[in-house]
Design an enzyme around this catalytic site. Structure first.
Site, PDB file in Angstrom:
ATOM      1  N   CYS A   1       0.844  -1.211   0.000  1.00 32.66           N
ATOM      2  CA  CYS A   1       0.000   0.000   0.000  1.00 32.66           C
ATOM      3  C   CYS A   1       0.880   1.262   0.000  1.00 32.66           C
ATOM      4  O   CYS A   1       1.584   1.540   0.973  1.00 32.66           O
ATOM      5  CB  CYS A   1      -0.933  -0.006   1.206  1.00 32.66           C
ATOM      6  SG  CYS A   1      -1.850   1.529   1.432  1.00 32.66           S
TER       7      CYS A   1
ATOM      8  N   CYS B   1      -0.139   3.823   2.672  1.00 40.07           N
ATOM      9  CA  CYS B   1       0.276   3.375   4.007  1.00 40.07           C
ATOM     10  C   CYS B   1       1.740   3.714   4.262  1.00 40.07           C
ATOM     11  O   CYS B   1       2.099   4.178   5.354  1.00 40.07           O
ATOM     12  CB  CYS B   1       0.079   1.862   4.149  1.00 40.07           C
ATOM     13  SG  CYS B   1      -1.629   1.309   3.886  1.00 40.07           S
TER      14      CYS B   1
END
Length: 274
Positions: free
Chosen positions: A163, A166
């Site tokens: 991600c 993230c």
């Protein structure tokens, strides 16, 4: 030209030979050394004529005219030389240390590159904290089961190693965690781990990063999803730390990565919260 000769008994005249020709004169008679003391922009010229008595009209060497580059010293001004030397020194300094009146293309290019690098550096300094990764945060995180049982409010982050959002938010999460770690639990659950299928359904995780804010009893007060201003996360954590009944940002969604893209795998250690 004649020379008068006087003795005690008589007075007589003696004829002297004519002035010698130019060819027989020493060189220092013909070319006197003149050292100019001041250098002017438009130097003047001095005519020097050497002659002899009874010149021979047919002898071209009897008279000669030469031009020398000379500089007269101004009269009645004893400081003239000093002033000229001082003004010459000033010009020298200006030439040696002076800067171009207008910047060149090369200078403009260097300035532009330096400005771009400075801007990028400031942006990275404000957004990133080099050395902090998702793996580091996961290692520092508290196990989920322990967080639910120690009586403190909890922030649960659902994430994945792939991600991009993230990874970008990791430095901000780390700073907030260091500030509130004594009063708030921080838990990280990897959506690629099949162990957390039940929690994914329970908290309705569809995009990551997904932050769920739990009170002291483990009840969810709200969540935020995706890339949002750091202040949103900070204010929610601060409200949990102070024991407030609600958080200021309970349902906010920003740019996120879809949880449907997760790479499901089974970890060997069922106790792992990664």
């Amino acid at each position: 030209m004649a020379l008068v000769i006087s003795t005690s008994t008589s007075i007589g005249l003696r004829r002297l030979p004519p002035f010698p020709n130019r060819a027989h004169l020493p060189s220092h008679f013909l070319k006197p050394i003149i050292r100019p003391r001041i250098k002017l922009k438009n130097p003047t010229y001095l005519k020097i004529v050497c002659c002899q008595t009874g010149p021979n009209p047919t002898d071209s060497s009897s008279a000669t005219t030469e031009k020398l580059d000379v500089q007269p010293v101004p009269e009645n001004d004893g400081n003239a030389t000093e002033k000229a030397a001082s003004s010459s020194d000033e010009v020298k300094v200006e030439v040696e240390v002076g800067f171009p009146e207008y910047p060149t293309k090369s200078v403009n290019k260097r300035i532009a590159v330096a400005s771009i690098l400075a801007a990028v550096g400031l942006f990275l300094a404000s957004r990133l904290d080099f050395g902090v990764s998702l793996k580091d945060l996961s290692a520092l995180a508290l196990p989920y089961e322990e967080a639910l049982s120690n009586g403190k409010p909890t922030v649960v982050e659902f994430y994945a190693d792939w991600c991009e959002v993230c990874r970008e938010l990791a430095p901000d999460i780390y700073k907030i965690e260091q500030q509130y770690k004594d009063r708030v639990n921080f838990v990280m659950l990897n959506v690629d781990n099949t162990k957390w299928e039940q929690e994914l359904d329970e908290f309705g995780v569809e995009g990551i990063p997904h932050f769920s804010f739990l009170d002291n009893n483990g009840n969810e007060e709200g969540n935020i999803v995706g890339r949002l201003p750091r202040q949103y996360l900070l204010e929610n954590v601060d409200a949990l730390a102070r024991g407030e009944a609600s958080i200021p940002h309970a349902r906010v969604v920003g740019q996120y990565s879809s949880a449907g893209s997760r790479k499901v795998h089974q970890v060997a250690d069922p106790r792992s919260h990664g």
